[in-house]
Design a protein around this motif. Structure first.
Motif, PDB file in Angstrom:
ATOM      1  N   TYR A 103       0.829  -1.204   0.000  1.00  0.00           N
ATOM      2  CA  TYR A 103       0.000   0.000   0.000  1.00  0.00           C
ATOM      3  C   TYR A 103       0.863   1.252   0.000  1.00  0.00           C
ATOM      4  O   TYR A 103       0.576   2.225  -0.724  1.00  0.00           O
ATOM      5  N   ALA A 104       1.923   1.248   0.814  1.00  0.00           N
ATOM      6  CA  ALA A 104       2.823   2.396   0.841  1.00  0.00           C
ATOM      7  C   ALA A 104       3.463   2.619  -0.519  1.00  0.00           C
ATOM      8  O   ALA A 104       3.625   3.766  -0.972  1.00  0.00           O
ATOM      9  N   THR A 105       3.819   1.544  -1.198  1.00  0.00           N
ATOM     10  CA  THR A 105       4.442   1.656  -2.517  1.00  0.00           C
ATOM     11  C   THR A 105       3.448   2.172  -3.542  1.00  0.00           C
ATOM     12  O   THR A 105       3.785   3.001  -4.399  1.00  0.00           O
ATOM     13  N   ARG A 106       2.222   1.696  -3.467  1.00  0.00           N
ATOM     14  CA  ARG A 106       1.180   2.208  -4.362  1.00  0.00           C
ATOM     15  C   ARG A 106       0.992   3.711  -4.146  1.00  0.00           C
ATOM     16  O   ARG A 106       0.882   4.477  -5.118  1.00  0.00           O
ATOM     17  N   SER A 107       0.974   4.125  -2.895  1.00  0.00           N
ATOM     18  CA  SER A 107       0.771   5.539  -2.584  1.00  0.00           C
ATOM     19  C   SER A 107       1.946   6.383  -3.056  1.00  0.00           C
ATOM     20  O   SER A 107       1.769   7.540  -3.452  1.00  0.00           O
ATOM     21  N   ALA A 108       3.132   5.819  -3.012  1.00  0.00           N
ATOM     22  CA  ALA A 108       4.324   6.563  -3.423  1.00  0.00           C
ATOM     23  C   ALA A 108       4.440   6.701  -4.933  1.00  0.00           C
ATOM     24  O   ALA A 108       5.124   7.611  -5.420  1.00  0.00           O
ATOM     25  N   ALA A 109       3.790   5.829  -5.681  1.00  0.00           N
ATOM     26  CA  ALA A 109       3.987   5.773  -7.131  1.00  0.00           C
ATOM     27  C   ALA A 109       3.674   7.097  -7.821  1.00  0.00           C
ATOM     28  O   ALA A 109       4.341   7.472  -8.786  1.00  0.00           O
ATOM     29  N   GLY A 110       2.680   7.803  -7.356  1.00  0.00           N
ATOM     30  CA  GLY A 110       2.329   9.055  -7.993  1.00  0.00           C
ATOM     31  C   GLY A 110       2.983  10.271  -7.373  1.00  0.00           C
ATOM     32  O   GLY A 110       2.805  11.394  -7.874  1.00  0.00           O
ATOM     33  N   GLU A 111       3.726  10.063  -6.291  1.00  0.00           N
ATOM     34  CA  GLU A 111       4.266  11.193  -5.532  1.00  0.00           C
ATOM     35  C   GLU A 111       5.785  11.287  -5.563  1.00  0.00           C
ATOM     36  O   GLU A 111       6.347  12.357  -5.376  1.00  0.00           O
ATOM     37  N   ILE A 112       6.441  10.182  -5.802  1.00  0.00           N
ATOM     38  CA  ILE A 112       7.887  10.133  -5.643  1.00  0.00           C
ATOM     39  C   ILE A 112       8.571  10.962  -6.732  1.00  0.00           C
ATOM     40  O   ILE A 112       8.166  10.929  -7.895  1.00  0.00           O
ATOM     41  N   LEU A 204       7.584   2.323 -10.057  1.00  0.00           N
ATOM     42  CA  LEU A 204       7.510   3.661  -9.461  1.00  0.00           C
ATOM     43  C   LEU A 204       7.866   4.725 -10.498  1.00  0.00           C
ATOM     44  O   LEU A 204       7.219   5.782 -10.580  1.00  0.00           O
ATOM     45  N   ARG A 205       8.876   4.458 -11.296  1.00  0.00           N
ATOM     46  CA  ARG A 205       9.303   5.428 -12.310  1.00  0.00           C
ATOM     47  C   ARG A 205       8.236   5.593 -13.381  1.00  0.00           C
ATOM     48  O   ARG A 205       8.057   6.697 -13.930  1.00  0.00           O
ATOM     49  N   ALA A 206       7.526   4.502 -13.676  1.00  0.00           N
ATOM     50  CA  ALA A 206       6.449   4.563 -14.671  1.00  0.00           C
ATOM     51  C   ALA A 206       5.176   5.197 -14.119  1.00  0.00           C
ATOM     52  O   ALA A 206       4.224   5.423 -14.860  1.00  0.00           O
ATOM     53  N   ARG A 207       5.170   5.451 -12.806  1.00  0.00           N
ATOM     54  CA  ARG A 207       4.007   6.049 -12.127  1.00  0.00           C
ATOM     55  C   ARG A 207       2.748   5.203 -12.347  1.00  0.00           C
ATOM     56  O   ARG A 207       1.676   5.716 -12.663  1.00  0.00           O
ATOM     57  N   THR A 208       2.917   3.906 -12.147  1.00  0.00           N
ATOM     58  CA  THR A 208       1.802   2.971 -12.270  1.00  0.00           C
ATOM     59  C   THR A 208       1.542   2.361 -10.891  1.00  0.00           C
ATOM     60  O   THR A 208       2.199   1.380 -10.509  1.00  0.00           O
ATOM     61  N   PRO A 209       0.614   2.936 -10.131  1.00  0.00           N
ATOM     62  CA  PRO A 209       0.411   2.496  -8.742  1.00  0.00           C
ATOM     63  C   PRO A 209       0.112   1.016  -8.587  1.00  0.00           C
ATOM     64  O   PRO A 209       0.653   0.362  -7.684  1.00  0.00           O
ATOM     65  N   ALA A 210      -0.747   0.463  -9.430  1.00  0.00           N
ATOM     66  CA  ALA A 210      -1.117  -0.949  -9.286  1.00  0.00           C
ATOM     67  C   ALA A 210       0.085  -1.856  -9.504  1.00  0.00           C
ATOM     68  O   ALA A 210       0.288  -2.835  -8.775  1.00  0.00           O
ATOM     69  N   GLU A 211       0.895  -1.526 -10.521  1.00  0.00           N
ATOM     70  CA  GLU A 211       2.075  -2.334 -10.809  1.00  0.00           C
ATOM     71  C   GLU A 211       3.113  -2.196  -9.699  1.00  0.00           C
ATOM     72  O   GLU A 211       3.784  -3.167  -9.343  1.00  0.00           O
ATOM     73  N   LEU A 217       4.556  -6.416  -3.435  1.00  0.00           N
ATOM     74  CA  LEU A 217       3.937  -7.619  -2.874  1.00  0.00           C
ATOM     75  C   LEU A 217       4.692  -8.867  -3.317  1.00  0.00           C
ATOM     76  O   LEU A 217       4.948  -9.777  -2.511  1.00  0.00           O
ATOM     77  N   ASP A 218       5.074  -8.917  -4.592  1.00  0.00           N
ATOM     78  CA  ASP A 218       5.843 -10.065  -5.093  1.00  0.00           C
ATOM     79  C   ASP A 218       7.176 -10.178  -4.352  1.00  0.00           C
ATOM     80  O   ASP A 218       7.605 -11.291  -4.001  1.00  0.00           O
TER      81      ASP A 218
END
Length: 236
Positions: A103-112, A204-211, A217-218
């Motif tokens: 969840y933290a990684t998903r949230s960071a995807a659009g902000e980092i 994260l660089r692609a700004r794709t939260p789900a991925e 998770l993987d």
């Protein structure tokens, strides 16, 4: 050894550097290498004699290590080394990671920001380099300490950009890396960790939260599999 008395490995604090941080690192090494055996008494005087320092910085180091969950303090009994995680404890630790970190990684995807992404790329390189160096050592904490710290920093940095300070604090307070490396560091883990970290950074660089969420998770699932299925850990 059970209480920090001298044993086969030498743990020393450099002369003129007998400061709190140096003593903390030395005591941490004793715990991570299980020279102070899990569940045994951590004698302040015994550790002080081993390290050649006064009891005061040892007492301070043990107090700090309580917050990491590596040491427990009991009234009238002093300090004891925490027992190793059993299979249930390991499962619970990774269940918490599965709840929090994706969840933290998903949230960071659009902000980092780009600078942080570059720093994560650098950490991937650093983890690979230090991990390769660790595999030429004796599987003692001094050999893989840098790898463990850089691995932890990778996860902390992502959590720090989740936009949720309570979430970041919860992830940091798990101290999961110290607990898992206390029971497990194995040749081969470095290349696998690098690939999984790189997948997280790419998402994260692609700004794709789900991925990004799925990549983290993987990584956590595979980390759990590496530990829980390891024959040495099962035997322990």
């Amino acid at each position: 050894m059970t209480d920090g008395e001298p044993g086969p490995f030498v743990y020393t604090v450099p002369a003129r550097r007998a400061l709190a941080d140096d003593v903390h690192d030395a005591v941490l090494g004793l715990l991570m290498d299980q020279v102070i055996e899990p569940g045994s008494r951590a004698s302040i005087d015994g550790i002080a004699r081993r390290l050649g320092v006064s009891p005061t910085p040892v007492r301070e180091a043990l107090a700090r290590l309580v917050s990491d969950g590596l040491v427990a303090k009991k009234a009238l009994k002093g300090y004891t080394a925490a027992p190793l995680l059993d299979s249930d404890g390991l499962r619970e630790l990774f269940e918490m990671r599965r709840l929090l970190e994706p969840y933290a990684t998903r949230s960071a995807a659009g902000e980092i920001d780009p600078e942080t992404l570059d720093l994560l790329d650098q950490l991937c390189e650093d983890v690979h380099r230090s991990g390769e160096a660790a595999q030429t050592g004796e599987d003692r904490f001094k050999d893989y300490k840098e790898f463990a710290n850089q691995d932890a920093e990778f996860h902390r940095l992502i959590a720090a950009h989740s936009g949720n300070t309570l979430l970041e604090d919860a992830i940091v307070r798990l101290r999961s890396h110290m607990h898992q490396y206390r029971i497990y560091f194995k040749h081969g883990v470095v290349a696998e960790t690098l690939r999984e970290h790189e997948a997280v950074v790419a998402a994260l660089r692609a700004r794709t939260p789900a991925e990004a969420e799925q990549a983290m998770l993987d990584h956590i699932d595979k980390s759990y599999e590496r530990i829980s299925e390891d024959a040495d850990y099962t035997a322990a």
